[in-house]
Scaffold this motif. Structure first.
Motif, PDB file in Angstrom:
ATOM      1  N   ALA A 179       0.843  -1.177  -0.251  1.00  0.00           N
ATOM      2  CA  ALA A 179      -0.086  -0.066  -0.161  1.00  0.00           C
ATOM      3  C   ALA A 179       0.799   1.277  -0.104  1.00  0.00           C
ATOM      4  O   ALA A 179       0.569   2.182  -0.642  1.00  0.00           O
ATOM      5  CB  ALA A 179      -0.832  -0.011   1.081  1.00  0.00           C
ATOM      6  N   PHE A 180       2.037   1.150   0.874  1.00  0.00           N
ATOM      7  CA  PHE A 180       2.877   2.636   0.798  1.00  0.00           C
ATOM      8  C   PHE A 180       4.298   2.370  -0.114  1.00  0.00           C
ATOM      9  O   PHE A 180       4.690   3.327  -0.124  1.00  0.00           O
ATOM     10  CB  PHE A 180       3.138   2.607   2.272  1.00  0.00           C
ATOM     11  CG  PHE A 180       2.263   3.102   3.001  1.00  0.00           C
ATOM     12  CD1 PHE A 180       1.822   4.405   3.108  1.00  0.00           C
ATOM     13  CD2 PHE A 180       1.616   2.054   3.942  1.00  0.00           C
ATOM     14  CE1 PHE A 180       0.570   4.608   3.890  1.00  0.00           C
ATOM     15  CE2 PHE A 180       0.569   2.293   5.115  1.00  0.00           C
ATOM     16  CZ  PHE A 180       0.068   3.586   4.849  1.00  0.00           C
ATOM     17  N   GLY A 181       4.135   1.433  -0.884  1.00  0.00           N
ATOM     18  CA  GLY A 181       5.417   1.207  -1.646  1.00  0.00           C
ATOM     19  C   GLY A 181       6.698   1.044  -0.731  1.00  0.00           C
ATOM     20  O   GLY A 181       7.735   1.793  -1.333  1.00  0.00           O
ATOM     21  N   LEU A 182       6.542   0.566   0.494  1.00  0.00           N
ATOM     22  CA  LEU A 182       7.791   0.556   1.264  1.00  0.00           C
ATOM     23  C   LEU A 182       8.205  -0.920   1.256  1.00  0.00           C
ATOM     24  O   LEU A 182       7.473  -1.902   1.188  1.00  0.00           O
ATOM     25  CB  LEU A 182       7.388   1.212   2.480  1.00  0.00           C
ATOM     26  CG  LEU A 182       7.091   2.532   2.754  1.00  0.00           C
ATOM     27  CD1 LEU A 182       6.571   2.597   3.924  1.00  0.00           C
ATOM     28  CD2 LEU A 182       8.280   3.303   2.438  1.00  0.00           C
ATOM     29  N   ASP A 183       9.630  -1.150   1.667  1.00  0.00           N
ATOM     30  CA  ASP A 183      10.276  -2.465   1.939  1.00  0.00           C
ATOM     31  C   ASP A 183       9.759  -2.956   3.192  1.00  0.00           C
ATOM     32  O   ASP A 183       9.240  -2.450   4.050  1.00  0.00           O
ATOM     33  CB  ASP A 183      11.775  -2.287   2.343  1.00  0.00           C
ATOM     34  CG  ASP A 183      12.380  -3.454   2.312  1.00  0.00           C
ATOM     35  OD1 ASP A 183      12.830  -3.721   3.404  1.00  0.00           O
ATOM     36  OD2 ASP A 183      12.550  -3.908   1.470  1.00  0.00           O
ATOM     37  N   THR A 184       9.259  -4.353   3.298  1.00  0.00           N
ATOM     38  CA  THR A 184       8.920  -5.111   4.286  1.00  0.00           C
ATOM     39  C   THR A 184       9.405  -4.826   5.698  1.00  0.00           C
ATOM     40  O   THR A 184       9.057  -4.565   6.846  1.00  0.00           O
ATOM     41  CB  THR A 184       8.879  -6.384   4.050  1.00  0.00           C
ATOM     42  OG1 THR A 184       7.985  -6.455   3.005  1.00  0.00           O
ATOM     43  CG2 THR A 184       8.170  -7.241   5.070  1.00  0.00           C
ATOM     44  N   SER A 185      10.863  -4.599   5.508  1.00  0.00           N
ATOM     45  CA  SER A 185      11.514  -4.434   6.914  1.00  0.00           C
ATOM     46  C   SER A 185      11.234  -2.935   7.455  1.00  0.00           C
ATOM     47  O   SER A 185      11.160  -2.739   8.563  1.00  0.00           O
ATOM     48  CB  SER A 185      13.053  -4.578   6.568  1.00  0.00           C
ATOM     49  OG  SER A 185      13.646  -3.351   5.702  1.00  0.00           O
ATOM     50  N   THR A 186      10.909  -1.950   6.559  1.00  0.00           N
ATOM     51  CA  THR A 186      10.721  -0.741   7.157  1.00  0.00           C
ATOM     52  C   THR A 186       9.263  -0.713   7.749  1.00  0.00           C
ATOM     53  O   THR A 186       9.119  -0.138   8.782  1.00  0.00           O
ATOM     54  CB  THR A 186      10.772   0.432   5.689  1.00  0.00           C
ATOM     55  OG1 THR A 186      11.997   0.156   5.193  1.00  0.00           O
ATOM     56  CG2 THR A 186      10.161   1.686   6.343  1.00  0.00           C
ATOM     57  N   VAL A 187       8.414  -1.292   7.052  1.00  0.00           N
ATOM     58  CA  VAL A 187       7.139  -1.390   7.784  1.00  0.00           C
ATOM     59  C   VAL A 187       6.948  -2.359   8.782  1.00  0.00           C
ATOM     60  O   VAL A 187       6.557  -1.979   9.921  1.00  0.00           O
ATOM     61  CB  VAL A 187       5.914  -1.949   6.527  1.00  0.00           C
ATOM     62  CG1 VAL A 187       4.437  -2.229   7.298  1.00  0.00           C
ATOM     63  CG2 VAL A 187       5.988  -1.114   5.374  1.00  0.00           C
ATOM     64  N   ASN A 188       7.761  -3.399   9.084  1.00  0.00           N
ATOM     65  CA  ASN A 188       7.943  -4.055  10.171  1.00  0.00           C
ATOM     66  C   ASN A 188       8.419  -3.198  11.473  1.00  0.00           C
ATOM     67  O   ASN A 188       8.142  -3.289  12.402  1.00  0.00           O
ATOM     68  CB  ASN A 188       9.060  -5.279  10.012  1.00  0.00           C
ATOM     69  CG  ASN A 188       8.390  -6.619   9.813  1.00  0.00           C
ATOM     70  OD1 ASN A 188       7.322  -6.832  10.482  1.00  0.00           O
ATOM     71  ND2 ASN A 188       9.033  -7.230   8.951  1.00  0.00           N
TER      72      ASN A 188
END
Length: 167
Positions: free
Chosen positions: A63-72
């Motif tokens: 949804a945000f176009g971010l890396d999974t680690s960032t969202v984690n």
């Protein structure tokens, strides 16, 4: 009179500067006035989950176009603060999803109220039509950006129709 391309460049230069200044005002209002206010990333994540319902890390990343680690990292902060909780997928999927807690909902509503109160002061001398024109222009700008990115932000408006462009 300059060529159309030159005039357009000047308009885009001014537009870019004003959007930068607008984002600056929001950041100052959020952090310096009240340390209890949500961090920007928490506010945006909670807003998305509030609008769309429980979401997995993968769904938020997309949804945000971010890396999974960032969202984690960002969601781990929400979990630590008790603003979100992990729940089984309401649709029966395997991935656990994040849902806003009662405290998260309260804090999000409180921040929205403060944001709306600040906006009301900013536009206090504007006519209702001027405020509506700004809203329409911002909705159109955001929807155009979403279309280019291929990432739609769900909106809660009942009719779901695009805002009409200002004349």
């Amino acid at each position: 009179m300059g060529r159309p391309k030159e005039r357009g460049g000047a308009v885009l230069e001014k537009l870019e500067r004003e959007l930068m200044l607008l984002s600056r005002h929001q950041v100052l209002a959020r952090r310096e006035r009240d340390p209890e206010r949500l961090e920007r990333s928490a506010y945006v994540l909670l807003s998305r989950i509030d609008t769309q319902g429980p979401m997995s890390i993968g769904q938020l990343s997309e949804a945000f176009g971010l890396d999974t680690s960032t969202v984690n990292r960002q969601t781990a902060a929400l979990l630590r603060c008790g603003l979100a909780e992990r729940v089984p997928d309401p649709d029966g999927g395997m991935a656990r999803k994040l849902r806003i807690t009662e405290e998260g909902g309260r804090r999000l509503a409180e921040d929205r109220g403060v944001n709306q109160s600040c906006l009301a002061r900013v536009v206090a001398n504007w006519s209702p039509e001027e405020v509506r024109q700004l809203e329409d222009a911002l909705v159109r700008l955001n929807r155009s950006a979403e279309a280019l990115e291929g990432r739609h932000w769900p909106r809660t408006e009942e009719d779901g129709a695009p805002a009409t462009p200002a004349p």
